[in-house]
Design a protein around this motif. Structure first.
Motif, PDB file in Angstrom:
ATOM      1  N   LYS A 181     -14.785  21.133  25.726  1.00 32.19           N
ATOM      2  CA  LYS A 181     -14.195  19.872  25.271  1.00 32.19           C
ATOM      3  C   LYS A 181     -14.039  19.841  23.751  1.00 32.19           C
ATOM      4  CE  LYS A 181     -15.956  17.175  29.157  1.00 32.19           C
ATOM      5  NZ  LYS A 181     -16.896  16.120  29.599  1.00 32.19           N
ATOM      6  N   GLU A 184     -11.058  21.962  22.876  1.00 30.87           N
ATOM      7  CA  GLU A 184      -9.790  21.297  23.168  1.00 30.87           C
ATOM      8  C   GLU A 184      -9.419  20.310  22.054  1.00 30.87           C
ATOM      9  OE1 GLU A 184     -10.391  21.416  28.049  1.00 30.87           O
ATOM     10  OE2 GLU A 184     -10.593  19.543  26.925  1.00 30.87           O
ATOM     11  N   ILE A 206      -9.601  18.216  33.191  1.00 25.90           N
ATOM     12  CA  ILE A 206      -9.582  17.345  32.019  1.00 25.90           C
ATOM     13  C   ILE A 206     -10.066  15.970  32.480  1.00 25.90           C
ATOM     14  CG2 ILE A 206      -8.216  16.463  30.094  1.00 25.90           C
ATOM     15  CD1 ILE A 206      -6.130  18.610  30.724  1.00 25.90           C
TER      16      ILE A 206
END
Length: 712
Positions: A181, A184, A206
């Motif tokens: 995460k 990202e 996601i």
């Protein structure tokens, strides 16, 4: 007789094992040592963390001012600030050689970046790169521990190190969710095309929260040019498709109508719901037949979304479908949503029916009509009664006239009425009745005529009253107009003139004001002498007022006997600065404060001392009376001293004026260099002399005396 032996023999099937005592003691020693090591290590680690935190705090206090100097430094500053700036740069270079100091500096910059924006934020980015602190973050990314790598990614993301984009891309599909995460967010933040790269390469789930965070990052990028997100609607990753639909709705990209219609057939309910919401927002009316088709086989949440979209983009033609679905649907929530959609498309088509009471409208109308008739009848009867009461006098007069006529007819006939009745045949009874009927009808007509006559008379009376009122108003208006015409010039009115006192009265009034404020009983004889020769009413009134006030002070029994008194009006107990201290203090502190009031107090403390002199505590009352006597003597002595100083100054001025003549003041031994621009008027006797003040007059007189003395 011998007892019988037992039939069964009880033998122990399981026997307790025999454990040597040495093993038990060894186990006790082992667990005791283990507990000791645990507690010692706990305290050691705790103390180490506490000492480390303390060191960090002290180091931040040392380095934070240096960073602040760097942030607020300006190039156009003076030489001293430039020298200081160079010294701080040399000092900070020495600090970054220590790993501990580098960590503290990084922490300071990370804390500052949260609370600043704009140019200050860019300055922090530059300081972070100039001090080469980003190299430490790159070293963290090479660690085998995922939490250390996540810290490095977070640091590079916060400090906007764009060079780290390629290093962060390899972690977007990592098995550790936290590291993935963070990678990202770093990919989307550090590059303008990061969102496209992320949607192309991500293979993992996601989460909803992660989508919100990524959407917030994209929203805050002011320079971002959003791509056409419809190209990711064909992705095999359902999470990418769902995120792309939300980005399409956020950026209002309405060019993806056909792919969105196809996604209504998707197996994933989340994607299906998001596609239906996009259809409603973008007004894709071509999707209504498909929405009707998939309605029956959808879940309740999808049905709610479909009904909302139909209510938003549908028309009256879709009402039949909604009515048919409403009859088949059993779920309460869905039925309510269907009715809401129907009323949205065709307002008031379905009205409330639950718990509605039936009412017979015809019965209500009959009751209302009967009630109206009764009211009208009552009103008519009341009007008739009023009319009859108004005409009662006229009807009585008509009856009287009829009776007079009847008597005249009877007197003219020679035959009495009783005999005529006896001699008239019975056949004539009918004619007599007809004649009586005609007479009655004529009387009614006369009554109606009389009623009309009275009404006309009332109308005429009202008209006469109105004309009389109008004539009165006309007369009043004409009189007002004649009065206004009589006033030709508004300045003819006599304006009252202001009253000005002469200078002697003003001086006496100023003297009386000073006596009223600072005087005592000793001023009474002076005031009485002033009244003997005084002719001004204002001065006499003010003098009598002051005499009455001073006489009251002299005869006041509440004053301390045998001591002079000082009276001050306009102050209260709360005005004293000692009031709160005396309220909160004990007996000893109160006595001490009372002694100090007598020494350093002023007229504001008099009301407080008068109050405390009547206190129930004898000690406080006694000390308050002493303080009051001391304060009275001190205040009166101050006034006497001021009066003596004023009298001495007055005598000095009088002596100087008596020894110096008018001509001596202007005997100049030199030529003045420049004229006096601003003239001031002073009074000498009854004449005015320009350019000389009283102070200049005194100074020149004293200098003249000194010159004469030196000349002798």
């Amino acid at each position: 007789m011998t007892p019988n032996p037992p039939t069964y023999n009880l033998t122990a099937l399981v026997s307790a094992p025999v454990i040597p005592t040495e093993i038990l003691w060894n186990l006790a020693y082992f667990f005791g040592a283990l507990a000791f090591i645990y507690f010692v290590s706990t305290f050691f680690i705790r103390n180490k963390i506490a000492s480390q935190t303390k060191k960090v705090k002290e180091k931040k206090k040392e380095l934070a001012p240096i960073i602040s100097e760097f942030l607020f430094y300006e190039e156009n500053c003076d030489k001293g600030e430039r020298i200081n700036y160079l010294e701080l740069k040399i000092l900070i270079r020495e600090h970054i050689k220590n790993d501990f100091d580098r960590k503290v500096l990084t922490g300071i910059l990370m804390d500052l970046i949260k609370d600043v924006s704009g140019n200050t934020r860019e300055l922090i980015y530059d300081i972070y790169r100039d001090l080469e602190l980003h190299k430490d973050a790159f070293k963290k990314m090479g660690s085998w521990r995922w939490e250390v790598v996540a810290k490095g990614l977070f640091e590079l993301t916060q400090m906007n190190v764009t060079d780290a984009f390629e290093h962060t891309t390899r972690y977007i599909n990592n098995k550790h969710s936290t590291l993935r995460k963070q990678a990202e967010i770093a990919v989307v933040t550090l590059n303008e095309n990061g969102i496209s790269y992320f949607l192309d390469h991500t293979k993992c789930k996601i989460s909803e929260w992660q989508q919100l965070k990524l959407l917030d990052v994209v929203r805050n990028k002011e320079t971002l040019i959003p791509p056409s997100f419809r190209i990711w609607l064909t992705s095999k990753n359902n999470h990418v498709v769902l995120f792309a639909l939300r980005l399409i709705k956020f950026y209002n990209q309405n060019d993806a109508g056909i792919p969105i219609i196809e996604l209504v057939k998707h197996r994933n309910n989340h994607i299906k719901k998001e596609a239906i919401e996009c259809i409603g927002d973008f007004n894709v009316t071509q999707a209504i037949p498909l929405l009707k088709t998939v309605f029956t086989k959808s879940t309740n949440s999808v049905k709610m979304a479909i009904l909302g979209a139909i209510a938003q983009i549908g028309s009256e033609e879709d009402v039949d479908f909604l009515l048919s679905v409403e009859l088949k649907e059993k779920d309460f929530t869905i039925k309510g949503k269907i009715i809401s959609a129907i009323n949205t498309l065709c307002p008031n088509l379905i009205l409330p029916t639950h718990d509605i009471k039936e009412i017979n409208i015809s019965e209500i109308d009959a009751k209302e009509s009967s009630t109206v008739d009764e009211v009208l009848e009552e009103a008519t009867n009341e009007g008739v009664l009023e009319t009859l009461m108004d005409l009662s006098h006229d009807i009585t007069a008509v009856d009287h006239e009829n009776s007079v006529l009847t008597n005249e007819i009877e007197t003219q006939s020679n035959v009495p009425l009783e005999e005529e009745i006896e001699t008239v045949p019975m056949v004539q009874n009918q004619e007599v009745m007809e004649e009586e009927t005609l007479e009655i009808s004529s009387e009614l007509e006369n009554q109606n005529h009389t009623e009309e006559t009275v009404i006309n008379a009332l109308r005429e009376k009202n008209l006469n009253d109105i004309e009389a009122f109008a004539s009165k108003e006309k007369q009043a208006f004409s009189s007002l107009k004649s009065g206004m015409d009589a006033i030709q010039n508004p300045l003819d009115f006599q304006i009252p003139q202001s009253d000005f006192y002469d200078e002697a009265i003003l001086e006496k009034m100023a003297l009386l004001e000073n006596i009223a404020e600072l005087g005592d009983q000793r001023e009474i004889p002076f005031l009485k002498n002033l009244l003997i020769d005084e002719t001004s009413d204002v001065v006499i009134e003010k003098s009598l007022e002051i005499i009455a006030k001073l006489t009251t002070m002299e005869n006041d029994p509440q004053k301390t006997k045998g001591q002079p008194n000082f009276e001050v009006t306009g102050y209260e107990v709360t005005d004293s600065v000692f009031n709160d201290l005396i309220k909160r203090g004990d007996l000893d502190s109160k006595v001490m404060l009372l002694k100090e009031i007598g020494k350093v107090g002023d007229e504001k403390e008099l009301p407080l001392l008068h109050k405390l002199s009547k206190d129930n505590n004898t000690i406080i009352a006694k000390n308050a009376k002493k303080a009051l006597a001391i304060l009275n003597n001190r205040l009166i002595d101050n006034i006497d001293q001021k009066q003596k100083e004023i009298e001495a100054e007055t005598k000095t001025i009088e002596n100087i004026d008596s020894t110096i003549t008018y001509n001596e003041l202007f005997n100049l031994d030199f030529e003045p260099e420049k004229t006096i621009k601003k003239e001031e008027k002073i009074t000498v006797g009854n004449s005015f002399i320009p350019g000389i003040t009283l102070f200049n007059q005194i100074c020149s007189a004293t200098s003249k005396l000194y010159n004469n003395k030196d000349g002798q």
